[in-house]
Design a protein around this motif. Sequence first.
Motif, PDB file in Angstrom:
ATOM      1  N   PHE A   1       9.978  -6.542 -24.612  1.00  0.00           N
ATOM      2  CA  PHE A   1      11.172  -5.773 -25.003  1.00  0.00           C
ATOM      3  C   PHE A   1      12.027  -5.545 -23.766  1.00  0.00           C
ATOM      4  O   PHE A   1      11.534  -5.533 -22.642  1.00  0.00           O
ATOM      5  N   ASP A   2      13.320  -5.379 -23.998  1.00  0.00           N
ATOM      6  CA  ASP A   2      14.272  -5.166 -22.910  1.00  0.00           C
ATOM      7  C   ASP A   2      14.326  -3.695 -22.542  1.00  0.00           C
ATOM      8  O   ASP A   2      14.288  -2.826 -23.418  1.00  0.00           O
ATOM      9  N   HIS A   3      14.425  -3.408 -21.269  1.00  0.00           N
ATOM     10  CA  HIS A   3      14.625  -2.023 -20.828  1.00  0.00           C
ATOM     11  C   HIS A   3      15.070  -2.086 -19.384  1.00  0.00           C
ATOM     12  O   HIS A   3      14.810  -3.051 -18.681  1.00  0.00           O
ATOM     13  N   ASP A   4      15.778  -1.073 -18.942  1.00  0.00           N
ATOM     14  CA  ASP A   4      16.163  -1.074 -17.541  1.00  0.00           C
ATOM     15  C   ASP A   4      16.241   0.338 -16.996  1.00  0.00           C
ATOM     16  O   ASP A   4      15.296   0.829 -16.403  1.00  0.00           O
ATOM     17  N   CYS A   5      17.327   1.059 -17.249  1.00  0.00           N
ATOM     18  CA  CYS A   5      17.509   2.340 -16.558  1.00  0.00           C
ATOM     19  C   CYS A   5      16.599   3.447 -17.090  1.00  0.00           C
ATOM     20  O   CYS A   5      16.214   4.342 -16.364  1.00  0.00           O
TER      21      CYS A   5
ATOM     22  N   GLY B   1      19.351   6.174 -20.622  1.00  0.00           N
ATOM     23  CA  GLY B   1      20.392   6.195 -21.654  1.00  0.00           C
ATOM     24  C   GLY B   1      21.755   5.690 -21.256  1.00  0.00           C
ATOM     25  O   GLY B   1      22.744   6.012 -21.922  1.00  0.00           O
ATOM     26  N   ILE B   2      21.842   4.928 -20.155  1.00  0.00           N
ATOM     27  CA  ILE B   2      23.181   4.484 -19.755  1.00  0.00           C
ATOM     28  C   ILE B   2      23.335   2.976 -19.621  1.00  0.00           C
ATOM     29  O   ILE B   2      24.441   2.483 -19.483  1.00  0.00           O
ATOM     30  N   CYS B   3      22.236   2.215 -19.670  1.00  0.00           N
ATOM     31  CA  CYS B   3      22.405   0.774 -19.422  1.00  0.00           C
ATOM     32  C   CYS B   3      22.551  -0.039 -20.699  1.00  0.00           C
ATOM     33  O   CYS B   3      23.139  -1.112 -20.688  1.00  0.00           O
ATOM     34  N   GLY B   4      22.038   0.455 -21.809  1.00  0.00           N
ATOM     35  CA  GLY B   4      22.169  -0.272 -23.072  1.00  0.00           C
ATOM     36  C   GLY B   4      21.239  -1.457 -23.217  1.00  0.00           C
ATOM     37  O   GLY B   4      21.553  -2.404 -23.925  1.00  0.00           O
ATOM     38  N   SER B   5      20.101  -1.432 -22.538  1.00  0.00           N
ATOM     39  CA  SER B   5      19.162  -2.559 -22.637  1.00  0.00           C
ATOM     40  C   SER B   5      18.109  -2.374 -23.722  1.00  0.00           C
ATOM     41  O   SER B   5      17.679  -3.345 -24.333  1.00  0.00           O
ATOM     42  N   CYS B   6      17.645  -1.139 -23.897  1.00  0.00           N
ATOM     43  CA  CYS B   6      16.447  -0.898 -24.700  1.00  0.00           C
ATOM     44  C   CYS B   6      16.722  -0.961 -26.191  1.00  0.00           C
ATOM     45  O   CYS B   6      16.758   0.046 -26.879  1.00  0.00           O
ATOM     46  N   ASN B   7      16.914  -2.204 -26.681  1.00  0.00           N
ATOM     47  CA  ASN B   7      17.348  -2.375 -28.051  1.00  0.00           C
ATOM     48  C   ASN B   7      16.190  -2.608 -29.002  1.00  0.00           C
ATOM     49  O   ASN B   7      15.523  -3.624 -28.937  1.00  0.00           O
ATOM     50  N   MET B   8      15.973  -1.671 -29.886  1.00  0.00           N
ATOM     51  CA  MET B   8      14.957  -1.825 -30.918  1.00  0.00           C
ATOM     52  C   MET B   8      15.476  -1.168 -32.185  1.00  0.00           C
ATOM     53  O   MET B   8      16.152  -0.143 -32.122  1.00  0.00           O
TER      54      MET B   8
ATOM     55  N   VAL C   1      16.993 -14.311 -31.265  1.00  0.00           N
ATOM     56  CA  VAL C   1      15.819 -13.709 -30.624  1.00  0.00           C
ATOM     57  C   VAL C   1      15.316 -14.644 -29.530  1.00  0.00           C
ATOM     58  O   VAL C   1      15.104 -15.837 -29.749  1.00  0.00           O
ATOM     59  N   ILE C   2      15.165 -14.093 -28.328  1.00  0.00           N
ATOM     60  CA  ILE C   2      14.590 -14.877 -27.224  1.00  0.00           C
ATOM     61  C   ILE C   2      13.069 -14.784 -27.320  1.00  0.00           C
ATOM     62  O   ILE C   2      12.360 -15.776 -27.296  1.00  0.00           O
ATOM     63  N   LYS C   3      12.604 -13.551 -27.424  1.00  0.00           N
ATOM     64  CA  LYS C   3      11.168 -13.334 -27.639  1.00  0.00           C
ATOM     65  C   LYS C   3      10.964 -11.921 -28.172  1.00  0.00           C
ATOM     66  O   LYS C   3      11.535 -10.964 -27.638  1.00  0.00           O
ATOM     67  N   ASP C   4      10.153 -11.824 -29.217  1.00  0.00           N
ATOM     68  CA  ASP C   4       9.788 -10.540 -29.829  1.00  0.00           C
ATOM     69  C   ASP C   4      11.011  -9.654 -30.088  1.00  0.00           C
ATOM     70  O   ASP C   4      11.782  -9.903 -30.989  1.00  0.00           O
ATOM     71  N   LEU C   5      11.172  -8.614 -29.248  1.00  0.00           N
ATOM     72  CA  LEU C   5      12.272  -7.666 -29.469  1.00  0.00           C
ATOM     73  C   LEU C   5      13.462  -7.952 -28.548  1.00  0.00           C
ATOM     74  O   LEU C   5      14.452  -7.221 -28.566  1.00  0.00           O
TER      75      LEU C   5
ATOM     76  N   CYS D   1      31.462   2.796 -23.881  1.00  0.00           N
ATOM     77  CA  CYS D   1      30.624   1.777 -24.536  1.00  0.00           C
ATOM     78  C   CYS D   1      29.738   1.086 -23.502  1.00  0.00           C
ATOM     79  O   CYS D   1      30.216   0.613 -22.486  1.00  0.00           O
ATOM     80  N   ILE D   2      28.416   1.054 -23.805  1.00  0.00           N
ATOM     81  CA  ILE D   2      27.485   0.425 -22.865  1.00  0.00           C
ATOM     82  C   ILE D   2      27.106  -0.989 -23.306  1.00  0.00           C
ATOM     83  O   ILE D   2      26.234  -1.621 -22.710  1.00  0.00           O
ATOM     84  N   GLY D   3      27.753  -1.456 -24.368  1.00  0.00           N
ATOM     85  CA  GLY D   3      27.535  -2.845 -24.795  1.00  0.00           C
ATOM     86  C   GLY D   3      26.120  -3.134 -25.260  1.00  0.00           C
ATOM     87  O   GLY D   3      25.631  -4.252 -25.111  1.00  0.00           O
ATOM     88  N   CYS D   4      25.440  -2.137 -25.840  1.00  0.00           N
ATOM     89  CA  CYS D   4      24.047  -2.350 -26.239  1.00  0.00           C
ATOM     90  C   CYS D   4      23.939  -3.223 -27.477  1.00  0.00           C
ATOM     91  O   CYS D   4      22.945  -3.902 -27.680  1.00  0.00           O
ATOM     92  N   GLY D   5      24.979  -3.192 -28.317  1.00  0.00           N
ATOM     93  CA  GLY D   5      24.961  -4.017 -29.521  1.00  0.00           C
ATOM     94  C   GLY D   5      24.394  -3.313 -30.743  1.00  0.00           C
ATOM     95  O   GLY D   5      24.193  -3.937 -31.784  1.00  0.00           O
ATOM     96  N   ALA D   6      24.149  -2.005 -30.636  1.00  0.00           N
ATOM     97  CA  ALA D   6      23.606  -1.266 -31.791  1.00  0.00           C
ATOM     98  C   ALA D   6      24.588  -1.292 -32.960  1.00  0.00           C
ATOM     99  O   ALA D   6      24.177  -1.251 -34.119  1.00  0.00           O
ATOM    100  N   CYS D   7      25.895  -1.382 -32.651  1.00  0.00           N
ATOM    101  CA  CYS D   7      26.907  -1.446 -33.711  1.00  0.00           C
ATOM    102  C   CYS D   7      26.697  -2.696 -34.565  1.00  0.00           C
ATOM    103  O   CYS D   7      26.769  -2.644 -35.793  1.00  0.00           O
ATOM    104  N   VAL D   8      26.412  -3.808 -33.884  1.00  0.00           N
ATOM    105  CA  VAL D   8      26.158  -5.072 -34.589  1.00  0.00           C
ATOM    106  C   VAL D   8      24.877  -4.938 -35.410  1.00  0.00           C
ATOM    107  O   VAL D   8      24.814  -5.339 -36.567  1.00  0.00           O
TER     108      VAL D   8
END
Lengths: 224, 257
Positions: free
Chosen positions: B62-66, B69-76, B117-121, B167-174
């Motif tokens: 899974f993706d994660h970084d900061c 709550g500001i980087c927008g990586s942790c998308n699940m 999907v690249i891998k899993d989440l 907008c942090i560009g996380c893609g949750a809107c999509v």
Amino acid sequence: MELFMRIMKSTIGGKTLVGITGLSFALFLVAHMAGIMLMFVSAEAYNKYGHALISNPAIYIAEAGLIVIFVAHLAKAIQLTIKNNQARPQKYHVAASGEKATTAVQKTLWAQGLLILVFVILHLNTFKFGTIYYVTYDGETIRDLHRLVIEVFQSPAYVGGYFVALLILGFHVKHGVASAFQTLGVNHPKYTPMLKTISLLYALVVVGGFIAQPVYVFLFHKGS
Amino acid sequence: MGGTSTETMKIKLKIWKQDGPSDQGHFIEHTAETVSPDMSFLEMMDVVNEDLVNSGKEPVEFDHDCREGICGSCNMVINGNPHGPDKATTTCQLHMRRFKDGDTVVVEPWRAKAFPVIKDLVVDRSAFDRIMQAGGYVSVSTGNAPDANAIPVPKVDADEAFMSAACIGCGACVAACKNASASLFVSAKISHLALLPQGQAERLERAHAMVTQMDEEGFGACTNTGACSATCPKEISLENIARMNRDFLKAGLQRRK
């Protein structure tokens, strides 16, 4: 024309067409609803209104316009629905909940549209192209649409179907009217809540008006 | 943080595993036996991965970084909700106290054709980068930061622009949109420049280029359901989408080529 086609190819252009045609049809619905309210005045007023409409040659232009608007709305909406479905080939296994959820009405706008199409075809077939009775007022013989309406709305199945179809139409326009303004770029903290209220009132008044007629005939016009 | 909880919870997880864009994918089931209510959702995922590795299984990517709550990586997508059930929250800021002992939690990736999907989440969100490359910038040299008040910007406009720029560009809107539409993201990026003087020169051209790229990436159209805005961790407003539509239509009518 080339410019029009180019804008129409985009999702926003497509939605704009759906919005404009939807709003146009919404205006027609108000006029139609107001017109048939003449039933509550008298059979004569109702029949004379109908006759005035169909005896005016401009009716053909108006009808052609309505057909174009209806078909354009439907065709573009179907095309966008297909694109929208393709945008998520694999669906979620669990649906969103709470505020993040999408309502059933919003998810089924396409199906509502198709049901409304079926209703419109049946509706035209029953009335516009239905049995023609005649009545004479002051020496002039015109179509007695009032008699047909009374006859048709004696059937509980027809009144029930009519009720359901109009309920669907109500949900469709309640979303549609407010949504069209958003699509056309009208969103403002002051006016948008107002537009949402107007959209709800519009749906209540128009659908309420349309439903009033079959319900009235069914309940109070027995066996005439 | 006021102290730590000593009680732990048992959480039944159904997590999406997928080897790549062409793999069909499937759910794996795993029970996290000792979840502290103080853990963030990602910390819980770390513990799950530790368990999986210790039992000789492959961990969940899974993706994660900061993790703040500001980087927008942790998308699940958690139980159907992008970033979980809370408003204005990213997955990393979601805490396990939000769940009950014995709960079943289903974790899926963002699902959209434009986000393979690249891998899993982990999904490929480079479609967003290509939309930005199409016009999400000001191409004149802006030099050093100008003196305060050298360029007059009314406070309301500055605030509006800032809210769009959040907008942090996380893609949750999509992920939240029934049509997998990117309208909220694209409109936020168009708006934060459209609201400022520096963005005016390329305003309509930008709207045209970014929307055209958005369509090419295979995102759906907007049905104005508002699910995107309700899901957005930065609460980006639907006003942006109306602004984007105005600018795009204006661009379509005014462009000479």
